[in-house]
Design a protein around this motif. Structure first.
Motif, short mmCIF file in Angstrom:
data_model
loop_
_atom_site.label_atom_id
_atom_site.label_comp_id
_atom_site.label_asym_id
_atom_site.label_seq_id
_atom_site.Cartn_x
_atom_site.Cartn_y
_atom_site.Cartn_z
N PRO A 35 100.61 47.93 -46.20
CA PRO A 35 100.11 46.42 -45.57
C PRO A 35 101.31 45.50 -45.91
CG PRO A 35 98.56 47.44 -47.61
CD PRO A 35 99.83 48.41 -47.50
N PHE B 164 101.63 42.50 -44.66
CA PHE B 164 101.51 41.30 -45.33
C PHE B 164 99.93 41.06 -45.80
CE2 PHE B 164 99.37 40.75 -41.22
CZ PHE B 164 100.33 41.24 -40.36
N THR B 165 99.72 40.15 -46.75
CA THR B 165 98.41 40.07 -47.44
C THR B 165 98.05 38.65 -47.27
OG1 THR B 165 99.61 39.13 -49.45
CG2 THR B 165 99.45 41.76 -49.19
N THR B 166 96.74 38.89 -47.41
CA THR B 166 96.21 37.44 -47.48
C THR B 166 95.76 36.81 -48.85
OG1 THR B 166 93.79 38.37 -47.40
CG2 THR B 166 94.95 37.98 -45.32
N TRP B 167 95.30 35.47 -48.83
CA TRP B 167 95.18 35.05 -50.23
C TRP B 167 94.03 34.20 -50.29
CZ3 TRP B 167 97.85 36.01 -54.41
CH2 TRP B 167 99.10 36.56 -54.37
N GLY B 168 93.25 34.17 -51.47
CA GLY B 168 91.94 33.18 -51.57
C GLY B 168 90.87 34.12 -51.72
N GLU B 169 89.66 33.78 -51.30
CA GLU B 169 88.44 34.57 -51.42
C GLU B 169 88.28 35.54 -50.74
OE1 GLU B 169 85.22 34.73 -53.57
OE2 GLU B 169 86.46 33.07 -53.96
N ALA B 170 88.25 36.90 -51.39
CA ALA B 170 88.13 38.11 -50.61
C ALA B 170 87.14 38.20 -49.37
CB ALA B 170 87.81 39.25 -51.48
N HIS C 189 88.16 36.90 -45.95
CA HIS C 189 89.23 37.81 -45.26
C HIS C 189 88.58 39.24 -44.94
CE1 HIS C 189 92.08 34.61 -45.84
NE2 HIS C 189 91.92 34.55 -47.17
N TYR C 190 89.35 39.87 -43.93
CA TYR C 190 88.96 41.03 -43.54
C TYR C 190 89.98 41.81 -42.78
CZ TYR C 190 85.70 45.15 -43.15
OH TYR C 190 85.05 46.33 -42.98
N LEU C 191 91.36 41.53 -43.12
CA LEU C 191 92.33 41.87 -42.54
C LEU C 191 92.32 43.56 -42.49
CD1 LEU C 191 94.98 41.51 -41.07
CD2 LEU C 191 96.13 41.00 -43.18
N MET C 192 92.44 44.19 -43.66
CA MET C 192 92.55 45.73 -43.87
C MET C 192 91.50 46.34 -42.97
SD MET C 192 94.10 48.56 -44.41
CE MET C 192 95.61 48.29 -45.83
N GLY C 193 90.30 45.37 -43.42
CA GLY C 193 89.02 46.21 -42.68
C GLY C 193 89.09 46.13 -41.09
N ASP D 55 89.83 45.63 -48.38
CA ASP D 55 89.30 45.21 -47.14
C ASP D 55 90.05 43.89 -46.70
OD1 ASP D 55 88.04 47.73 -46.84
OD2 ASP D 55 86.19 46.77 -47.82
N ALA D 56 89.93 43.05 -47.63
CA ALA D 56 90.44 41.69 -47.17
C ALA D 56 92.05 41.74 -46.87
CB ALA D 56 90.23 40.76 -48.50
N GLY D 57 92.83 42.69 -47.54
CA GLY D 57 94.04 42.65 -47.23
C GLY D 57 95.12 41.97 -48.28
N GLN D 58 94.36 41.97 -49.62
CA GLN D 58 94.85 41.34 -50.49
C GLN D 58 95.81 42.22 -51.63
OE1 GLN D 58 91.39 39.01 -51.66
NE2 GLN D 58 92.06 37.52 -50.34
#
Lengths: 243, 571, 381
Positions: free
Chosen positions: A55, A57-63, A66-70, C250-253
């Protein structure tokens, strides 16, 4: 030449008006649909697959926000499903799709084809170009490489479903593909090949696109457009190896 | 009178597989052989792997000493790559290793060693009121009531009454070597059961910092457990409080149960202060760096060597003087059986030359063990709690001197009594008390650092193999509960090129070297050692258990060329 | 704290009577049975059956062989359970042979084992930890002067049930990893005519072992097993699918380095090489050491220790992909793949240029024709 009473298509009209060319139908719609669906899906699978593998790039904040990997996985699995659908259509078409799409055209078999394989290689190496054999469908080198790509896709499908099935060991996918892990000596090996072989697909794309364009430019017989329109104009006086 | 050959195999209540053979003459042991009968080849398996994974591989050398091989490996890799871990990581490693000592020593005393001194069956005749009286006189532990001991005794009575004795079946109950009065036996049995529950609780410190025990997780460059007081997923106040309470409970148990029991039992076995001394040479590499592992002066327990029981002089330790011999071991060296090799050079091929199974005796064989024979400056060395306490005592360590003198005083014996089977067992208790108290200091310091804003637990400076030199070699060492441990690593092109361990039980269980010098187990068994009844060799168990053998640790081999497998198939 | 009972087991007593004697109320006992039913995943409907089975159970004989191993599995099992339950489980069985704990040594120890095997022939439960080295006629492990294989075959012959505890007994574990110098194999490679239950893990969680024993005693048969002989109640799901950090995946974190900001927030350890997605184990649910934590909970990725071959399959532990023998390029696979892709594209471009030059030369060599016949000079060749 058609004897239909319907008004001729443009292709037929052009062919009739220029008798030195004839129009041959090579790829009916199922094959073209298979090709383009696979093309789009393989690109999608590669992009999402590399994200899933690493992955970048990653996201930040409340899980829950986000649903990027999802999404990456959802798109990956959806595209995989479409590829499987396309593959089934392609397999059907190997038996129903005529000589150029037939399973018989997957690999060179006759001695003549093997000789032609060598000549084709020479042609691409710009040696003895005058001896290059002419094929309407796939020449032996294409047969080899496309069948290799089919095999690669098959490995990807099998390893992919092997990994996917693990999320639900009680489910149908696991029942069908649970053997994959042990067969590869462990699911991580399957993951390894799934990842590494993707690069072969990536390498294939520029070569494939280049050679298709090149043939179009060199022969001026509409090789490129055949994958859109289904057919090509070819010189009426040329006898093709696979006619 | 002819000598009687005696075989004790398996030695139980140890880690791993050990065989002891002795020759008995006139009720005493005339000669002894210690054979390690298991070989696993872990160092060979490590070649070509990622050095950052090494800790997990070496950790599997032993599940009892589950922390020590991991930490020694981390230190070897960090030495090779010049990685300096954050202060917090050092403190956490000390806490984890400290709890390893405390938990391991208590388990050893109650579950591995006690049944050599405590007659479980005799406890049935005890007067629980008498047990309570004795217990109250030596300790303020809250369970010291007559009701409590009566419950234990009733339970034991009914257990024995079922005829299903389980782990107590076929023990040497009623052997004349058992000297404790029934009341003290009952006390020990009660605490045997209590300690089982206690160890399960305090070891959770490993779980908090390493995720599980046995085999908690570590990481090269620090510890994986991040500190964030405001997250549920990290080390926070809740976790720190849990740890604080564990340390509190550990200290209380050690001071109010383990040490009083140790002294009470030892008081009935003072003759064992003159039995089983052995080599008289002691080696410790020191442990618990309180600043950085490179700063030997900061160790809580000092490094050093004592030769010939001379407490007047502590020699400095130099790892270049370590050599391993295979004279009596089922291995081959390129230079033959007389050659001794430093672990960096150690190149060994397994070559079994013993008899086919079933074995009768190994003592007639020239080679009889899977253990090699490490020697320091050509001398066999005893390692372990006794070595540590002697070196600390002779170095003038305040805590150790105070505690050792107190224990000697309570038992009414002099310092010479330390060189014995009983001395070994007592030293283990003494250091447990010192370490468990010191853990509080480490935790306080950790909390202080966090309070002042330092939460770092890991350095990523040399994490990537791209930052490593093409070739590097490192030496990682520590003193484990069972003694001095060294790991030597060579790294080439980001992979392990060579790995070698010299392990406490290899020092202690080593067989004879080319000069015919026996190893510490063998020496101890020959030192003024009784064996009354060859069919019930309880005296052997006492001395061997006093070393707390850990056989899986001791056996290893390395063959850089991978020739071992071929060699073995040729056999 | 442990409070020993004033009413230990007496001859002929059932567990129900025994508990009543011990002052364990029927309510406590039912709660224990319900909990065991839940652990075993058989559902509350089965609770009465568990009650019935445990009440009538006599202490069955358990023989525990320790072969080529590190004793970590024994250490794990002695950390089992909550006080009353752990105690109950110990009381339910009669542990007749176990190197680490038994009082007897040498001949007396072997004699205790043989007595238990004879008295309970066909009825005892055999626990095995450790692998069996086969190379060099098995000389890499001898106990009482006989090889591990002889001990295992002898004990397996009379066993009613065989439970392979831990990765060594399961498939050989670390000593069976590349290049397996001692030829180590798991129990099921030796015992082929009986079902071997594999309690996977290096080591396994204690409660998985005890719950399997209770299952066998309660239902008289082994629990449902997966493809690798592991009980479904414990190994039925991946760590990944039960992980408290899954939402971050799932959130990509993702944590990129230990102790980075993401690590301090407890984000997903996938990028640090966590093998949760390839590992079937109950760690996130059962947790370790009386439910204290588990490796991911302590900030370190899973190393996949419940999976066959994990030392070769799951390493390097801090990479996503395995280090296949002789490959050596895993760490840089994407770099190499990308470089080849660039190379291929450059090759394609070079070929195009070469084609252009070649063609221009050919054209110059051709005789000049005013109106070329259609396509002649365009033919290949």
């Amino acid at each position: 030449m058609t004897t239909s009473t319907k008004p001729p298509t443009i292709a037929e009209a052009v062919a009739a008006a220029t008798p030195e060319y004839r129009w041959v139908l090579l790829w009916r719609w199922p094959l073209r649909v298979t090709h383009w669906l696979s093309a789009i899906c393989i690109v999608t699978l590669t992009v999402t697959g590399f994200y899933i593998g690493k992955p970048y790039f990653t996201t930040w904040g409340e899980a829950s926000a986000h649903y990027l990997m999802g999404w990456a996985r959802f798109i990956h699995f959806t595209a995989a499903g479409i590829v499987v659908g396309a593959a089934i259509l392609r397999i059907y078409w190997m038996f129903a799709g005529g000589r150029y799409a037939s399973w018989r055209a997957l690999l060179p078999v006759k001695t003549k084809d093997w000789v032609n394989l060598l000549k084709t290689v020479q042609y691409y190496m710009m040696v003895k170009q005058e001896e290059a054999p002419r094929y309407l469908g796939h020449h032996p080198l294409q047969q080899f490489s496309y069948t290799a790509i089919y095999t690669l896709v098959l490995i990807h499908v099998v390893t992919g479903f092997g990994m996917y099935g693990m999320s639900n060991p009680g489910g149908a996918i696991y029942a069908l593909f649970g053997w994959v892990g042990p067969a590869f000596g462990g699911i991580q090996n399957a993951r390894f090949w799934h990842h590494v072989l993707t690069w072969v697909l990536v390498w294939f794309i520029p070569v494939h696109v280049y050679l298709a364009f090149r043939a179009d430019v060199m022969d001026r017989e509409g090789e490129m457009s055949s994958i859109f329109s289904g057919g090509r104009f070819v010189r009426a006086d040329v006898k093709f190896e696979d006619e | 009178m002819a000598r009687t050959k005696v075989v004790v195999d398996p030695i139980t209540r140890i880690e791993g597989h050990l065989r002891i053979e002795v020759q008995q003459e006139n009720g005493r042991i005339a000669d002894a052989w210690a054979s390690s009968t298991q070989f696993r080849g872990i160092e060979l398996i490590m070649e070509g792997r990622d050095p950052r994974d090494a800790w997990a591989f070496t950790q599997r050398i032993c599940g009892v000493c589950t922390v020590v091989h991991a930490v020694a490996s981390l230190r070897a890799v960090e030495d090779a790559l010049d990685i300096r871990i954050p202060a917090n990581a050092n403190l956490i490693r000390n806490l984890v290793h400290g709890m390893q000592f405390v938990q391991d020593h208590v388990i050893h005393f109650y579950h591995l060693h006690a049944l050599d001194w405590v007659d479980v069956v005799s406890a049935l005749q005890a007067d629980p009121a008498g047990t309570a009286r004795i217990a109250k006189s030596i300790s303020p532990w809250p369970n010291n009531s007559e009701t409590y001991f009566r419950e234990v005794q009733d339970r034991l009575k009914k257990f024995v009454g079922t005829g299903q004795l389980g782990i107590f079946a076929n023990g040497y109950w009623g052997h004349p070597a058992y000297k404790l009065p029934p009341e003290v036996n009952l006390l020990a049995v009660a605490h045997y059961l209590e300690a089982l529950d206690w160890q399960r609780d305090v070891i959770r410190l490993h779980t908090i910092f390493g995720g599980k025990n046995p085999h908690p997780h570590f990481v090269v460059g620090g510890m994986a457990s991040a500190i964030n007081l405001d997250s549920t997923a990290t080390i926070n106040a809740e976790r720190l409080t849990d740890i604080q309470d564990m340390i509190k409970r550990a200290r209380r148990f050690v001071h109010e149960v383990y040490i009083p029991d140790l002294l009470a039992v030892a008081g009935f076995y003072k003759e064992w202060a003159a039995i089983g001394g052995g080599t008289g040479n002691y080696l410790t590499v020191g442990e618990f760096p309180e600043t950085d592992v490179r700063d030997v002066g900061s160790y809580f327990l000092p490094q050093g060597i004592i030769v010939g029981k001379n407490l007047g002089e502590v020699l400095p330790y130099d790892h270049q003087k370590v050599k391993e011999y295979v004279t009596s071991s089922w291995y081959e060296y390129p230079g033959g059986d007389g050659e001794g090799l430093h672990p960096y050079a150690g190149e060994t091929k397994a070559k079994y030359t013993g008899p086919p199974t079933p074995w009768q005796y190994l003592q007639d064989e020239s080679k009889y063990s899977w253990m090699k024979s490490p020697r320091y400056d050509e001398m066999p060395m005893e390692v372990g709690p006794l070595a540590r306490m002697l070196v600390a005592y002779a170095s003038g360590h305040d805590g150790v001197q105070g505690m050792v003198n107190e224990v000697l005083g309570r038992l009414g014996v002099g310092p010479a009594a330390l060189f014995s089977t009983l001395g070994r067992t007592a030293a283990r208790g003494i250091e447990t008390a010192l370490i468990v108290d010191r853990m509080q200091t480490w935790l306080d310091e950790l909390v202080d650092r966090v309070r002042n804003g330092d939460t770092a637990t890991f350095t990523r400076d040399k994490w990537s193999p791209d930052t490593w030199p093409a070739e590097a070699e490192g030496y990682g060492y520590l003193d484990a509960p069972r003694g001095a441990l060294g790991h030597w690593i060579k790294i080439r092109d980001g992979k392990i090129a060579k790995y070698q361990c010299v392990v406490p039980s290899t020092w202690n269980c080593s067989p004879r070297d080319p000069q015919g010098q026996v190893g510490p187990y063998e020496a101890a068994l020959k030192d003024n050692h009784p064996l009354v009844d060859p069919a019930r060799p309880i005296e052997i168990l006492r001395t061997i258990h006093s070393f707390d053998p850990c056989m899986a640790c001791g056996v290893h081999v390395l063959d850089a060329e991978g020739r071992l497998v071929t060699e073995v198939r040729v056999q | 704290m442990f409070y020993p009972s004033s009413h230990p087991w007496v001859e002929g007593e059932t567990l129900g009577e025994h508990l009543e004697d011990r002052g364990v109320s029927r309510r406590d006992f039912l709660a224990f049975c319900a909990e065991m039913s839940a652990v075993l995943g058989v559902g509350s409907a089965m609770t009465p059956k568990v009650v019935e089975a445990l009440q009538q159970a006599r202490r069955p004989s358990v023989i525990w062989l320790q072969l080529q191993e590190c004793t970590g599995c024994v250490e794990s099992v002695i950390r089992t359970g909550e006080p009353t339950i752990g105690d109950l489980v110990l009381d339910v069985i009669s542990l007749d042979f176990n190197h680490t704990l038994m009082a007897a040594a040498g001949e007396a120890a072997e004699a205790a084992k043989h007595t238990a095997m004879e008295e309970n022939r066909g009825g005892y439960v055999l626990l095995v930890t450790g692998s069996v080295p086969l190379e060099n006629d098995g000389m890499y492990l001898t106990i009482a002067g006989r090889t591990a294989r002889e001990h295992l075959e002898e004990a397996a012959a009379g066993a009613a049930h065989i439970i392979a505890v831990g990765a060594c007994a399961h498939w050989g574990n670390i000593q069976a990893s590349r290049p397996n110098p001692t030829g180590a194999v798991g129990v099921s490679e030796i015992v082929r005519n009986k079902t071997v239950v594999n309690i996977a893990g290096c080591p396994p969680i204690a409660d998985t072992v005890t719950a399997t024993i209770v299952h066998i005693l309660t239902f008289g048969r082994v629990p449902a097993l997966d493809r690798d002989g592991r009980p479904m109640f414990a190994y039925g799901k991946r760590i990944h699918d039960q992980c408290p950090r899954r939402a971050h995946f799932d959130a990509g974190q993702f944590v990129e380095h230990f102790d980075d900001e993401a690590a301090r927030q407890g984000l997903c350890l996938y990028r640090t090489g966590c093998k949760g997605p390839a590992t079937f184990s109950p760690c996130p649910i059962f947790q370790w050491n009386t439910r204290t934590s588990f490796p991911i909970g302590a900030g370190h990725g899973c190393i996949g220790c419940t999976e066959r071959g994990f030392w070769d399959q799951m390493t390097p532990f801090y990479e996503r992909l395995p280090d296949l023998a002789g490959f050596g390029v895993e760490r840089r696979v994407d770099m190499i793949g990308g470089a080849v892709a660039v190379g291929v594209t450059a090759g394609v471009a070079a070929h195009a240029v070469a084609t252009g030059i070649h063609r221009t030369r050919q054209r110059k060599a051709l005789p000049v024709v005013e109106q070329p016949a259609a396509g002649k000079e365009h033919d290949r060749g």
